[in-house]
Design an enzyme around this catalytic site. Structure first.
Site, short mmCIF file in Angstrom:
data_model
loop_
_atom_site.label_atom_id
_atom_site.label_comp_id
_atom_site.label_asym_id
_atom_site.label_seq_id
_atom_site.Cartn_x
_atom_site.Cartn_y
_atom_site.Cartn_z
N SER A 207 -5.24 -0.07 13.89
CA SER A 207 -5.86 1.23 14.12
C SER A 207 -6.21 1.34 15.59
CB SER A 207 -7.14 1.36 13.29
OG SER A 207 -7.88 2.53 13.65
N GLY B 11 0.80 -1.23 0.00
CA GLY B 11 0.00 0.00 0.00
C GLY B 11 0.83 1.26 0.00
N TYR C 23 -15.00 -1.74 9.56
CA TYR C 23 -13.61 -1.33 9.76
C TYR C 23 -13.06 -1.84 11.09
CZ TYR C 23 -9.42 1.59 9.76
OH TYR C 23 -8.12 2.03 9.78
#
Length: 334
Positions: free
Chosen positions: A182, A50, A195
């Site tokens: 996260s 990414g 998510y």
């Protein structure tokens, strides 16, 4: 009391950060740590997923400037971001090789890792699983198409990458894997779709792997960013809009506070510096083998997950510390 429709991730994270500051000490690798000495990553081979934008792109440049041999991967080549990165590497004399890898594609993962291993002499020192995506909306509105897409990217993608690099790391007797999760892999905000579930899953998978590969000399570190201004806010708009277009009027009306903004390009992260993440990863790579932390919480204000991280580690040791798994668990957590 604030209107629920006006709550956003940045407001909630800042509030949580105030709470975290009350109960938890700032970790040695916190984003505001300015005591670092110049790092030298010369001779270190690093593969990152990414790298078209965000933490991945910043990291590719940062590690290469510190002397590392970087394999910057991204999907859908050729693309302008790849050309730009190659030109930057040529201009600055950086050792950056761009390789096509879509982490949702088995064949690309295998072929991309094979290319990187060959170029690195058969050994990769570091894998950074950074690629990820977001979708918004309530859980009931997440149809299986959307659910499979985000799990394939955020959970199965890192698993594909880890399985591809681990045989060489085991053969070499060491290596380092970073999985970028996260703050929302520990704390849940309503309306963020799948998510948090994907990041919770990646947290658990990473910790389990850390215990299992510890005897092989391989270390795993979970990077837990809070809100940062990256393209994830922009990139979530298109797949979320596609999801919204598939929802019935009844579904949209059932959760108006969570569906009204679906598909809109948002902004978030405030004025925090996304370079916090590459800097923390570089500092962790440079630490002596066996001393690297399992989790690093990063944000200048909001790190409420530190409380959960602490209790989680204490619980693991309390439950399994005296079991046959104890030595590996203590080696990872102590």
């Amino acid at each position: 009391m604030p209107n629920e429709t006006n709550l956003n991730r940045r407001h909630l994270m800042i509030g949580a950060g105030v709470l975290a500051a009350t109960y938890a000490a700032t970790p040695s690798l916190a984003a505001d740590d300015t005591s670092e000495t110049p790092l030298d990553l010369t001779g270190t081979s690093i593969l990152i997923t990414g790298t078209s934008s965000g933490f991945g792109r910043l990291g590719a440049e940062h590690y290469a400037r510190l002397g590392a041999k970087v394999f910057a991967t991204m999907r859908n080549l050729p693309r302008p971001e790849a050309t730009e990165l190659k030109e930057l590497a040529n201009a600055e004399g950086l050792d950056i090789t761009v390789i096509e890898i879509d982490v949702t594609q088995d064949r690309q993962v295998k072929s991309g890792v094979k290319k990187a291993l060959k170029a690195a002499g058969g050994k990769l020192d570091v894998l950074i699983n950074n690629a990820g995506m977001a979708l918004s909306g309530p859980i009931e509105a997440q149809d299986m198409q959307a659910t499979q897409l985000i799990f394939d990217t955020n959970v199965f993608g890192p698993q594909r990458m880890m399985r591809a690099v681990l045989p060489a790391m085991r053969a070499a007797g060491g290596g380092q894997i970073f999985n970028v999760t996260s703050q929302l892999g520990r704390v849940i905000i309503p309306g963020f779709g799948q998510y948090s579930p994907t990041k919770f899953a990646l947290e658990a998978m990473s910790e389990q792997l850390a215990y299992e590969v510890q005897p092989h000399g391989i270390e795993v570190t979970i990077i837990q960013p809070g809100g940062y201004p990256t393209k994830i806010w922009e990139n979530q708009a298109k797949p979320t809009a596609a999801l919204k277009s598939r929802l019935s009027d009844d579904m949209l009306a059932a959760y108006p506070q969570f569906t009204a903004g679906m598909g809109k390009v948002g902004s978030g992260g405030g004025e925090s510096d996304p370079m916090d993440i590459p800097r923390a990863i570089a500092r962790t790579i440079a630490m002596p083998k066996g001393s690297r932390p399992l989790r690093v919480a990063l944000h200048p204000v909001a790190r409420p997950q530190e409380m959960i991280n602490k209790v989680s580690a204490q619980t693991q040791i309390a439950v399994l510390g005296k079991s046959p798994y104890g030595p590996s668990i203590k080696a990872v957590l102590d």
